[in-house]
Scaffold this active site. Structure first.
Site, PDB file in Angstrom:
ATOM      1  N   THR A 239       0.664  -1.252  -0.124  1.00 45.67           N
ATOM      2  CA  THR A 239       0.059   0.074   0.118  1.00 45.67           C
ATOM      3  C   THR A 239       0.882   1.117   0.195  1.00 45.67           C
ATOM      4  OG1 THR A 239      -1.930   1.175   0.987  1.00 45.67           O
ATOM      5  CG2 THR A 239      -0.156   0.175   2.474  1.00 45.67           C
ATOM      6  N   GLN A 261      -0.632   4.712   6.959  1.00 42.51           N
ATOM      7  CA  GLN A 261      -0.335   3.998   5.997  1.00 42.51           C
ATOM      8  C   GLN A 261       0.809   3.006   6.346  1.00 42.51           C
ATOM      9  OE1 GLN A 261      -3.657   4.197   4.316  1.00 42.51           O
ATOM     10  NE2 GLN A 261      -2.091   3.366   2.933  1.00 42.51           N
ATOM     11  N   HIS A 264       0.528  -0.384   7.876  1.00 43.35           N
ATOM     12  CA  HIS A 264       0.129  -1.599   7.125  1.00 43.35           C
ATOM     13  C   HIS A 264       1.240  -2.618   7.219  1.00 43.35           C
ATOM     14  CE1 HIS A 264      -4.136  -0.920   5.862  1.00 43.35           C
ATOM     15  NE2 HIS A 264      -3.754   0.365   5.525  1.00 43.35           N
ATOM     16  N   GLU A 331      -1.654   5.164  -5.189  1.00 49.32           N
ATOM     17  CA  GLU A 331      -2.697   4.087  -4.926  1.00 49.32           C
ATOM     18  C   GLU A 331      -3.738   5.325  -3.958  1.00 49.32           C
ATOM     19  OE1 GLU A 331      -3.940   0.486  -1.931  1.00 49.32           O
ATOM     20  OE2 GLU A 331      -2.289   1.583  -1.738  1.00 49.32           O
ATOM     21  N   HIS A 332      -3.183   6.037  -3.163  1.00 47.34           N
ATOM     22  CA  HIS A 332      -4.097   7.009  -2.339  1.00 47.34           C
ATOM     23  C   HIS A 332      -3.501   8.506  -2.373  1.00 47.34           C
ATOM     24  CE1 HIS A 332      -4.424   3.332  -0.026  1.00 47.34           C
ATOM     25  NE2 HIS A 332      -5.581   3.487  -0.221  1.00 47.34           N
ATOM     26  N   ASP A 365     -10.610   4.495   3.798  1.00 47.43           N
ATOM     27  CA  ASP A 365     -10.448   2.786   4.151  1.00 47.43           C
ATOM     28  C   ASP A 365     -11.611   2.353   4.430  1.00 47.43           C
ATOM     29  OD1 ASP A 365      -7.807   2.647   3.330  1.00 47.43           O
ATOM     30  OD2 ASP A 365      -6.940   3.061   4.950  1.00 47.43           O
ATOM     31  N   GLU A 419      -7.455  -6.357 -47.011  1.00 51.41           N
ATOM     32  CA  GLU A 419      -6.838  -6.936 -45.834  1.00 51.41           C
ATOM     33  C   GLU A 419      -6.427  -8.147 -46.504  1.00 51.41           C
ATOM     34  OE1 GLU A 419      -8.965  -6.747 -42.479  1.00 51.41           O
ATOM     35  OE2 GLU A 419      -8.278  -4.818 -41.848  1.00 51.41           O
ATOM     36  N   HIS A 424     -13.686 -13.099 -45.987  1.00 52.65           N
ATOM     37  CA  HIS A 424     -14.956 -12.136 -45.482  1.00 52.65           C
ATOM     38  C   HIS A 424     -15.714 -11.621 -46.499  1.00 52.65           C
ATOM     39  CE1 HIS A 424     -12.031 -12.811 -42.232  1.00 52.65           C
ATOM     40  NE2 HIS A 424     -12.488 -11.939 -41.675  1.00 52.65           N
TER      41      HIS A 424
END
Length: 440
Positions: A239, A261, A264, A331-332, A365, A419, A424
């Site tokens: 984190t 943080q 963690h 992340e944050h 959170d 192509e 096709h």
């Protein structure tokens, strides 16, 4: 915390700037080879392998990996009323936000008689993972389950590591959160073996189409191992928080958010980006007394704040700070500057943005209503956090009449021949007696 001084000279561009910023070592590729035999053992031996790995990694010998229904009910009955009320409020707020993310089918009338409809179909079965190592995360149960439920996923199971102190069951707060959310299929399985269980299926657990939820490096490596066989949310790394702050920020707030943080994991990243040397010094002074007053100071907070993944980055101004946080892709990301909302609106890369002094990451959170399963390791530059959309698949429905196809047939044939794919074009000609209709 280390300091990185980026003042004075022009900031480099792109990867050159990213290379100057702190980041944790997180080698998923190296871990991949170590989880490979675990994943293969679960494939070939099913529940027996899960039981053996629980004994090896978690120190408990299970009779069955499926958590009995009575254990879920008992966990909810015995849950602290205050914790229950907090979980219920977290669920309520998350539902409010995620319900608004639902998409409706939309039809575009391309031409008269020709339409394309995009409908959104939920994944049929999802395996959710809730970590159980250094901490217990009932909030992660909520953040994974609510968007899946709001997306309309019909079948959902959750895995969390068995805990020796709880008789081989996952942590009771995890079980209580499952009960509150109506998740009755729960497994006492952790790590890479949990991902393998969902990917391959076992005697107890049917295979899933998708696995989501944060975990350690072994969980991330197992997700990579099974990418292509099942859907995943992200290979979540350690984190991280980045705070863009100027002289108006309160150093007490900034220090407390960095510490929050850091608790963690020893690999958690805490980065302060500021143009104020005075703020940087004040935050450094705050870290020691605040850290000393909290619980996980020696085993998590000190290693995290002093590690190579954390630093105070000095810049010339808020504009330069924005360039740094965009390169970092946190992340944050907290914005604690004058006119924080306007600054936040200019951010391009972040998992989630927290605006001003009264929206700390801790709120996100648990009870902001936003989702806390977010991209890490700079992946916010190209990926989003978990949402209802994560569990939906967009399917196009093409509906054309004969006349609508006739109108565009010559273009289809021309492009097919350009192509070098004549068959096709032949598939179009066959519908019109092998003669391409003239355009109108």
């Amino acid at each position: 915390m280390a300091r990185i001084d980026l003042r004075g000279d022009a900031l480099p561009e792109g990867s050159a700037l990213r290379d100057l910023l702190p980041r944790a070592d997180f080698d998923v590729q190296a871990a991949l080879e170590k989880v490979r035999p675990i994943c293969e053992a679960v494939h070939h031996r099913g529940d027996a392998a899960l039981i053996d790995y629980a004994e090896k990694f978690d120190g408990v010998r299970l009779e069955s990996v499926r958590v009995p229904a009575r254990a879920l009910a008992e966990a909810l009955e015995q849950l602290d009323p205050a914790v229950r009320a907090a979980l219920e409020e977290s669920i309520r707020r998350a539902r409010l936000v995620h319900r608004e993310q639902r998409r409706a089918a939309h039809t575009t009338q391309v031409v008269p008689g020709g339409s394309v409809t995009e409908k959104w179909v939920p994944v049929e079965r999802v395996g959710l993972y809730a970590p159980g190592g250094r901490s217990v995360y009932p909030s992660s149960v909520i953040m994974n389950a609510v968007p899946a439920q709001e997306a309309g996923v019909a079948s959902m199971a959750l895995a969390s590591p068995p805990q020796k102190e709880f008789g081989g069951l996952p942590h009771p707060t995890i079980l209580a959160a499952c009960a509150l959310l109506g998740i009755d299929e729960v497994y006492a399985v952790g790590g890479a073996q949990a991902v393998a269980m969902f990917a391959h299926g076992t005697e107890s657990c049917p295979p899933a189409n998708m696995v989501t939820g944060p975990g350690n490096i072994w969980v991330a490596a197992a997700k990579r191992y099974f990418t292509g066989k099942i859907g995943i949310d992200t290979e979540a790394g350690p984190t991280e928080i980045a705070i863009l702050a100027d002289e108006t920020a309160d150093p007490v707030h900034v220090a407390s958010d960095l510490i929050s943080q850091a608790e963690h994991d020893p690999l958690a990243a805490a980065v302060l980006v500021t143009d104020s040397v005075e703020l940087a010094e004040a935050v450094e002074k705050e870290l020691e007394p605040q850290g000393a007053a909290t619980k996980h100071i020696e085993d998590r907070i000190v290693p995290a704040l002093s590690g190579r993944q954390s630093a105070i980055v000095l810049v010339d101004g808020v504009d330069e700070g924005l360039r740094v946080v965009d390169a970092y892709g946190a992340e944050h990301l907290e914005i604690q500057t004058a006119d924080a909302a306007a600054v936040a609106d200019r951010v391009k890369n972040a998992g989630a943005i927290f605006v001003g002094a009264w929206a700390p990451v801790s709120l996100g959170d648990y009870c902001a209503g936003s989702n806390h399963v977010l991209p890490t390791g700079g992946c916010a530059c190209h990926s989003s956090g978990l949402s209802v959309q994560s569990f939906l698949r967009g399917i196009h429905i093409v509906d054309y009449t004969r006349d609508a196809l006739a109108e565009v047939a010559h273009h289809v044939v021309t492009l097919a021949e350009a192509e070098d794919l004549p068959a096709h074009g032949a598939a179009i000609k066959a519908r019109f007696g092998w003669k391409v209709p003239e355009s109108k």
